[in-house]
Design an enzyme around this catalytic site. Structure first.
Site, PDB file in Angstrom:
ATOM      1  N   ALA A   1       3.384 -38.468  -6.504  1.00  7.34           N
ATOM      2  CA  ALA A   1       2.985 -38.824  -7.869  1.00  7.34           C
ATOM      3  C   ALA A   1       2.787 -40.329  -7.889  1.00  7.34           C
ATOM      4  O   ALA A   1       3.650 -41.070  -7.413  1.00  7.34           O
ATOM      5  CB  ALA A   1       4.066 -38.409  -8.854  1.00  7.34           C
TER       6      ALA A   1
ATOM      7  N   ASP B   1      16.779 -42.812  -5.257  1.00  7.75           N
ATOM      8  CA  ASP B   1      16.636 -41.967  -6.462  1.00  7.75           C
ATOM      9  C   ASP B   1      17.749 -40.950  -6.644  1.00  7.75           C
ATOM     10  O   ASP B   1      17.857 -40.352  -7.711  1.00  7.75           O
ATOM     11  CB  ASP B   1      15.300 -41.204  -6.407  1.00  7.75           C
ATOM     12  CG  ASP B   1      14.106 -42.127  -6.395  1.00  7.75           C
ATOM     13  OD1 ASP B   1      14.288 -43.325  -6.698  1.00  7.75           O
ATOM     14  OD2 ASP B   1      12.998 -41.658  -6.069  1.00  7.75           O
TER      15      ASP B   1
ATOM     16  N   LEU C   1      16.112 -32.358  -5.488  1.00  5.96           N
ATOM     17  CA  LEU C   1      15.115 -31.677  -4.644  1.00  5.96           C
ATOM     18  C   LEU C   1      15.244 -30.151  -4.701  1.00  5.96           C
ATOM     19  O   LEU C   1      15.098 -29.466  -3.686  1.00  5.96           O
ATOM     20  CB  LEU C   1      15.198 -32.162  -3.185  1.00  5.96           C
ATOM     21  CG  LEU C   1      14.968 -33.658  -2.946  1.00  5.96           C
ATOM     22  CD1 LEU C   1      15.117 -33.997  -1.458  1.00  5.96           C
ATOM     23  CD2 LEU C   1      13.586 -34.092  -3.426  1.00  5.96           C
TER      24      LEU C   1
ATOM     25  N   ARG D   1      13.311 -25.873  -9.730  1.00  7.21           N
ATOM     26  CA  ARG D   1      13.816 -25.580 -11.070  1.00  7.21           C
ATOM     27  C   ARG D   1      12.732 -24.903 -11.919  1.00  7.21           C
ATOM     28  O   ARG D   1      12.640 -25.119 -13.125  1.00  7.21           O
ATOM     29  CB  ARG D   1      14.319 -26.882 -11.718  1.00  7.21           C
ATOM     30  CG  ARG D   1      15.452 -27.513 -10.904  1.00  7.21           C
ATOM     31  CD  ARG D   1      16.229 -28.578 -11.641  1.00  7.21           C
ATOM     32  NE  ARG D   1      15.569 -29.850 -11.771  1.00  7.21           N
ATOM     33  CZ  ARG D   1      15.465 -30.772 -10.793  1.00  7.21           C
ATOM     34  NH1 ARG D   1      15.978 -30.537  -9.599  1.00  7.21           N
ATOM     35  NH2 ARG D   1      14.869 -31.924 -11.023  1.00  7.21           N
TER      36      ARG D   1
ATOM     37  N   CYS E   1       0.951   1.247   8.188  1.00  5.22           N
ATOM     38  CA  CYS E   1       0.445   1.655   6.876  1.00  5.22           C
ATOM     39  C   CYS E   1      -0.844   2.455   7.013  1.00  5.22           C
ATOM     40  O   CYS E   1      -1.149   3.313   6.179  1.00  5.22           O
ATOM     41  CB  CYS E   1       0.188   0.434   6.000  1.00  5.22           C
ATOM     42  SG  CYS E   1       1.712  -0.383   5.516  1.00  5.22           S
TER      43      CYS E   1
ATOM     44  N   GLU F   1       0.828  -1.207   0.000  1.00  5.69           N
ATOM     45  CA  GLU F   1       0.000   0.000   0.000  1.00  5.69           C
ATOM     46  C   GLU F   1       0.871   1.268   0.000  1.00  5.69           C
ATOM     47  O   GLU F   1       0.471   2.294  -0.564  1.00  5.69           O
ATOM     48  CB  GLU F   1      -1.015   0.009   1.150  1.00  5.69           C
ATOM     49  CG  GLU F   1      -0.477  -0.274   2.544  1.00  5.69           C
ATOM     50  CD  GLU F   1      -0.396  -1.764   2.888  1.00  5.69           C
ATOM     51  OE1 GLU F   1       0.287  -2.485   2.133  1.00  5.69           O
ATOM     52  OE2 GLU F   1      -0.961  -2.187   3.908  1.00  5.69           O
TER      53      GLU F   1
ATOM     54  N   SER G   1      17.768 -40.872  10.431  1.00  5.07           N
ATOM     55  CA  SER G   1      18.089 -41.125  11.849  1.00  5.07           C
ATOM     56  C   SER G   1      19.560 -41.355  12.103  1.00  5.07           C
ATOM     57  O   SER G   1      20.133 -40.812  13.039  1.00  5.07           O
ATOM     58  CB  SER G   1      17.324 -42.345  12.356  1.00  5.07           C
ATOM     59  OG  SER G   1      16.024 -42.350  11.892  1.00  5.07           O
TER      60      SER G   1
END
Ligand SMILES: NC(=O)c1ccc[n+]([C@@H]2O[C@H](COP(=O)([O-])OP(=O)(O)OC[C@H]3O[C@@H](n4cnc5c(N)ncnc54)[C@H](OP(=O)(O)O)[C@@H]3O)[C@@H](O)[C@H]2O)c1
Length: 393
Positions: A159, A220, A224, A227, A89, A57, A243
């Site tokens: 997924a 995998d 992470l 992108r 503000c 604002e 752990s």
């Protein structure tokens, strides 16, 4: 007198401006502001970014100059009436002669909520609250959760195939090294298509941190990272639950943090040898030991979230494997889900399900997902929904 349609159009514009703060405003809220003159012409706009310091604002007032007098402010969030990093503000709006304020919602911070509107009304400003409220609440849901509870909003993203599998059966352990050298090597190719995967990067961009279990890293070897290609003020914090500190020194996570010195990999463990801890820390990985819980002596998830809150992480996306997903659901820490489905069926008892562990024993105990939004990405689709209200207790 402006019509409701005209008000909504200008508020939509304020919301669009607020969205410019994604990746830039956290841990503060997304705010966009539009000022019109007495004739309804737009004379100033502003969008908040943390590094820019000035509130939306104030930027809009500066752009409007003397034309703000008698005008209207359109804003998605209540202007603040307290001294923070910047002066109130509300004082600036009153001094500039703003005649009317159209805001979507009050500040979700219970300590200040309503005070800005009160101050404006006391000065004779006409205040209207509640237009496009649902959109405004969704936009600042992470801020709301964080400011009210001190912990991030948690989104569980996964997924999977139509039959709820997140990966094919793990390879024979005897033929597998400690860390796969290429992303996806052992879990087969991607489940979803390019459009859905590009959207995951948009989601990552909207988050302050991402979390995965160590077995996903070992399987995998993921990066992470965000992108999306869009700017962000702080790097996406990559959080690993591990752990016993098994994170391989040659994993891509460690390699990238060592190379780029981004300080953005944080490992929570419950026990660790001093040697491995020192090796990782020397390469730029942050290691924190948390109290262990459960039969497996793993870091306690609620403690992880409290720690992330202390680090000003307002929203966390869990991209865990089955074990982490199951633990998060069982612990009741998940606020919302974003589940991508590919029109594929893996079948097989050995394939990895969305969530491991005991699950919920009865249909009546199943986690109920509400307020569903469906998304389509080519042949894939996604279900976004809430397990609890980010604005709730
Ligand atoms: N399709 C997708 O969206 C997707 C996303 C991610 C992963 N995946 C797949 O999921 C598979 C891995 O799943 P996973 O179930 O084997 O492992 P995971 O969930 O990735 O990791 C689980 C491990 O994390 C560690 N951990 C530490 N603290 C924990 C806590 N509080 N709660 C839960 N875990 C904790 C435990 O190992 P320690 O006891 O040694 O600490 C545990 O065994 C891979 O095949 C991967 O490809 C798929």
């Amino acid at each position: 007198m402006p019509t409701h349609a005209a008000d909504d159009e200008l508020l939509h514009r304020a919301l669009e401006l607020a969205r410019q703060g994604i990746g830039l405003a956290s841990p503060n809220p997304y705010v966009g502001a539009v000022i019109t003159d007495t004739q309804g012409n737009v004379v100033g706009t502003g969008a908040y970014t943390y590094a820019g310091v000035k509130h939306a604002e104030i930027l809009a007032l500066e752009a409007a100059g003397a034309k703000a007098r008698g005008g209207t402010l359109y804003i998605n969030l209540e202007p603040h009436a307290h001294q923070g990093r910047t002066p109130p503000c509300t004082d600036a709006l009153i001094a500039a002669g703003i005649h009317r304020v159209v805001a979507s919602m009050p500040d979700p911070n219970p300590k200040v909520s309503g005070r800005g509107f009160e101050k404006l009304r006391a000065a004779g400003v006409h205040v209207e609250v509640g237009r496009l409220e649902e959109q405004a609440r969704r936009l600042n849901e992470a801020f709301a959760r964080y400011i009210r509870h001190g912990t991030p909003l948690v989104t569980l993203k996964s997924a999977m195939t139509l039959d709820g599998k997140i990966a094919p059966p793990p390879p024979d352990a005897t033929k597998r090294s400690d860390c796969a050298v290429a992303e996806g090597k052992f879990s087969g190719n991607w489940i979803t298509g390019e459009a859905a995967r590009a959207h995951v990067h948009e989601l990552r961009h909207q988050h302050d941190a991402i979390l995965a279990g160590i077995r996903t890293i070992l399987a995998d070897n993921p990066l992470l990272t965000d992108r999306s290609g869009r700017p962000r003020r702080r790097p996406l914090l990559r959080v690993i639950l591990d752990s016993r500190l098994r994170l391989p020194l040659e994993s891509r996570l460690v390699e990238t943090v060592a190379r780029d010195r981004t300080n953005d990999v944080l490992v929570f463990c419950s026990s660790a040898t001093e040697r491995k801890k020192a090796q990782l820390e020397q390469l730029g990985v942050r290691v924190e030991i948390l109290p262990a819980t459960g039969p497996d002596s793993r870091p306690d998830l609620p403690a992880v979230l409290r720690r992330l809150g202390q680090l000003e992480i307002t929203c966390l996306m869990i991209e865990g494997g089955a074990t982490v997903n199951g633990t998060a659901l069982a612990a009741g820490v998940v606020d919302k889900v974003f589940l991508y489905y590919a029109p594929k069926i893996l079948g097989g008892a050995g394939s990895i399900p969305f969530a491991a562990g005991a699950g919920f024993g009865h249909m009546s105990q199943a986690a109920q997902v509400r307020h569903l939004h469906l998304h389509r990405f080519g042949e894939d689709f996604a279900v976004e929904g809430y397990l609890r209200d980010p604005y709730g207790e």
